[in-house]
Design a protein around this motif. Structure first.
Motif, short mmCIF file in Angstrom:
data_model
loop_
_atom_site.label_atom_id
_atom_site.label_comp_id
_atom_site.label_asym_id
_atom_site.label_seq_id
_atom_site.Cartn_x
_atom_site.Cartn_y
_atom_site.Cartn_z
N MET A 63 0.84 -1.20 0.00
CA MET A 63 0.00 0.00 0.00
C MET A 63 0.88 1.25 0.00
SD MET A 63 -3.11 1.53 0.43
CE MET A 63 -4.32 0.49 1.31
N LEU A 64 0.57 2.18 -0.91
CA LEU A 64 1.25 3.47 -0.90
C LEU A 64 0.46 4.43 -0.03
CD1 LEU A 64 3.49 5.33 -1.84
CD2 LEU A 64 2.15 5.82 -3.91
N ALA A 65 1.06 4.89 1.07
CA ALA A 65 0.39 5.80 2.00
C ALA A 65 0.75 7.24 1.64
CB ALA A 65 0.79 5.48 3.43
N LEU A 66 -0.22 7.97 1.10
CA LEU A 66 0.00 9.35 0.66
C LEU A 66 -0.60 10.37 1.61
CD1 LEU A 66 -0.91 8.97 -3.14
CD2 LEU A 66 1.38 9.17 -2.16
N THR A 67 -1.44 9.92 2.53
CA THR A 67 -2.26 10.82 3.32
C THR A 67 -1.61 11.21 4.63
OG1 THR A 67 -4.19 9.69 2.38
CG2 THR A 67 -4.58 11.16 4.24
N ALA A 68 -1.67 12.49 4.98
CA ALA A 68 -1.19 12.94 6.29
C ALA A 68 -2.00 12.25 7.38
CB ALA A 68 -1.34 14.45 6.41
N ILE A 69 -1.36 11.87 8.48
CA ILE A 69 -2.05 11.07 9.50
C ILE A 69 -3.13 11.87 10.22
CG2 ILE A 69 -0.12 9.49 9.85
CD1 ILE A 69 0.59 11.06 12.37
N ALA A 70 -3.16 13.20 10.07
CA ALA A 70 -4.22 13.99 10.67
C ALA A 70 -5.52 13.90 9.87
CB ALA A 70 -3.80 15.46 10.78
N PHE A 71 -5.47 13.35 8.67
CA PHE A 71 -6.63 13.21 7.79
C PHE A 71 -7.20 11.80 7.99
CE2 PHE A 71 -8.06 13.62 3.06
CZ PHE A 71 -9.35 13.82 3.47
N ASP A 72 -8.51 11.69 8.18
CA ASP A 72 -9.09 10.40 8.58
C ASP A 72 -8.80 9.26 7.61
OD1 ASP A 72 -10.82 11.46 6.65
OD2 ASP A 72 -12.60 10.56 7.56
N ILE A 73 -8.71 9.54 6.31
CA ILE A 73 -8.55 8.44 5.37
C ILE A 73 -7.20 7.74 5.50
CG2 ILE A 73 -10.14 9.57 3.77
CD1 ILE A 73 -7.82 10.12 1.92
N ALA A 74 -6.28 8.35 6.26
CA ALA A 74 -5.01 7.67 6.52
C ALA A 74 -5.23 6.37 7.29
CB ALA A 74 -4.07 8.57 7.30
N GLY A 75 -6.33 6.26 8.00
CA GLY A 75 -6.61 5.04 8.77
C GLY A 75 -6.61 3.79 7.93
N LEU A 76 -7.16 3.88 6.72
CA LEU A 76 -7.18 2.72 5.83
C LEU A 76 -5.77 2.39 5.35
CD1 LEU A 76 -8.96 0.67 4.25
CD2 LEU A 76 -8.98 2.35 2.39
N GLU A 77 -5.00 3.41 5.00
CA GLU A 77 -3.66 3.20 4.47
C GLU A 77 -2.72 2.58 5.49
OE1 GLU A 77 -3.73 7.06 1.45
OE2 GLU A 77 -2.52 7.09 3.27
N LEU A 78 -2.88 2.94 6.75
CA LEU A 78 -1.95 2.46 7.78
C LEU A 78 -2.37 1.14 8.39
CD1 LEU A 78 -1.21 5.84 9.60
CD2 LEU A 78 0.14 4.71 7.83
N TRP A 79 -3.66 1.00 8.69
CA TRP A 79 -4.09 -0.15 9.47
C TRP A 79 -4.36 -1.40 8.64
CZ3 TRP A 79 -3.08 -0.31 14.34
CH2 TRP A 79 -3.00 0.88 15.07
N THR A 139 -7.45 -0.86 -11.81
CA THR A 139 -8.81 -1.11 -11.35
C THR A 139 -9.18 0.02 -10.39
OG1 THR A 139 -8.59 -3.51 -11.55
CG2 THR A 139 -10.31 -2.69 -10.07
N LEU A 140 -10.32 0.67 -10.62
CA LEU A 140 -10.65 1.89 -9.89
C LEU A 140 -11.95 1.75 -9.12
CD1 LEU A 140 -10.10 4.92 -9.30
CD2 LEU A 140 -11.38 5.43 -11.41
N TYR A 141 -11.92 2.16 -7.85
CA TYR A 141 -13.13 2.27 -7.03
C TYR A 141 -13.33 3.72 -6.62
CZ TYR A 141 -13.41 -2.81 -6.40
OH TYR A 141 -13.53 -4.16 -6.61
N ASN A 142 -14.54 4.22 -6.81
CA ASN A 142 -14.90 5.52 -6.26
C ASN A 142 -15.48 5.28 -4.87
OD1 ASN A 142 -15.23 8.35 -6.35
ND2 ASN A 142 -17.40 8.11 -6.79
N VAL A 143 -14.97 6.00 -3.87
CA VAL A 143 -15.40 5.78 -2.48
C VAL A 143 -15.93 7.09 -1.90
CG1 VAL A 143 -13.93 3.78 -2.01
CG2 VAL A 143 -12.98 6.07 -1.76
N TYR A 144 -16.90 6.96 -1.00
CA TYR A 144 -17.54 8.15 -0.43
C TYR A 144 -17.83 7.94 1.05
CZ TYR A 144 -21.22 11.27 1.09
OH TYR A 144 -21.95 12.16 1.82
N GLY A 145 -17.68 9.00 1.83
CA GLY A 145 -18.09 8.93 3.22
C GLY A 145 -17.66 10.17 4.00
N PRO A 146 -18.55 10.73 4.81
CA PRO A 146 -18.15 11.83 5.69
C PRO A 146 -17.36 11.30 6.88
CG PRO A 146 -20.46 11.28 6.03
CD PRO A 146 -19.98 10.43 4.89
N THR A 147 -16.59 12.17 7.51
CA THR A 147 -15.76 11.79 8.65
C THR A 147 -16.57 11.12 9.75
OG1 THR A 147 -14.23 13.60 8.19
CG2 THR A 147 -14.16 12.66 10.40
N GLU A 148 -17.80 11.59 9.96
CA GLU A 148 -18.64 11.07 11.05
C GLU A 148 -18.97 9.59 10.89
OE1 GLU A 148 -19.41 15.48 10.70
OE2 GLU A 148 -19.13 13.79 9.33
#
Length: 208
Positions: free
Chosen positions: A21-37, A121-130
């Motif tokens: 996995m290439l982790a591009l997201t700053a850890i303060a941004f919620d989507i980093a959770g998927l990249e790291l965990w 292969t591409l997935y469009n993903v959606y979701g608010p932080t809550e």
């Protein structure tokens, strides 16, 4: 909440210890959770880009090739940086398919087509932080985005429900405009020290 998301994408993407996995997201941004965990829970490899690399399409492309990245998550803005380069996935020298997740902003069909043309292969993903990062997704295909300017947010991930309601929280018929309500395992417990928001968004939603 996060466990539900990770289990969903581990299954959906068939993500195993063989992946990277290439982790591009700053850890303060919620989507980093998927990249790291997700790599940590499966024994896969994480390649963490530095701050300057995340703003350079050529640097991102180089990381993907150097480390044989199999999974990358990025916003449309970052995908656009990558598409401005000459990078293209060559199926001949890859053992695995490369999967891209695109989220955080609306994905337009033009950019989606560019990504598909690079053999990902591409997935469009959606979701608010809550709702703990992503609440819905869709596999993007050329047929799906034909004759439409933007890509659909798709269907709910596991243990998640999506409702389209009117201003009195009544279900709207198919094809009608309404407000999106989300329920399920991903929904947070509330806002820390923000009782007014908890009352507005959580007590009202209990009516569902």
């Amino acid at each position: 909440n996060l466990n539900n998301l990770l289990d969903h994408y581990q299954r959906k993407l068939a993500f195993t210890s063989e992946n990277s996995m290439l982790a591009l997201t700053a850890i303060a941004f919620d989507i980093a959770g998927l990249e790291l965990w997700m790599p940590l829970m499966t024994g896969a490899k994480i390649v963490m880009a530095n701050d300057s690399d995340t703003r350079d399409g050529e640097a991102i492309a180089a990381l993907m090739d150097t480390y044989q990245i199999t999974t990358i998550q990025a916003t449309p803005a970052t995908w656009q940086l990558i598409m401005m380069t000459q990078w293209r996935l060559s199926p001949d020298n890859r053992k695995q398919n490369v999967i891209g997740l695109c989220g955080g902003e609306a994905l337009n069909a033009s950019l989606a087509n560019q990504i598909l043309e690079r053999n990902l292969t591409l997935y469009n993903v959606y979701g608010p932080t809550e709702t703990t990062i992503w609440s819905s997704d869709t596999l993007v295909t050329s047929e799906l985005i034909k004759n439409t300017p933007t890509v659909t947010i798709g269907k709910a991930i596991q243990n998640t429900q999506l409702y389209i309601l009117d201003n009195k929280q009544r279900m709207r018929p198919a094809g009608c405009i309404g407000e999106l309500y989300i329920g399920g395992d991903g929904v947070g417990q509330g806002y820390l020290n923000r009782d007014e928001l908890n009352t507005k968004y959580y007590l009202d939603s209990a009516l569902l």
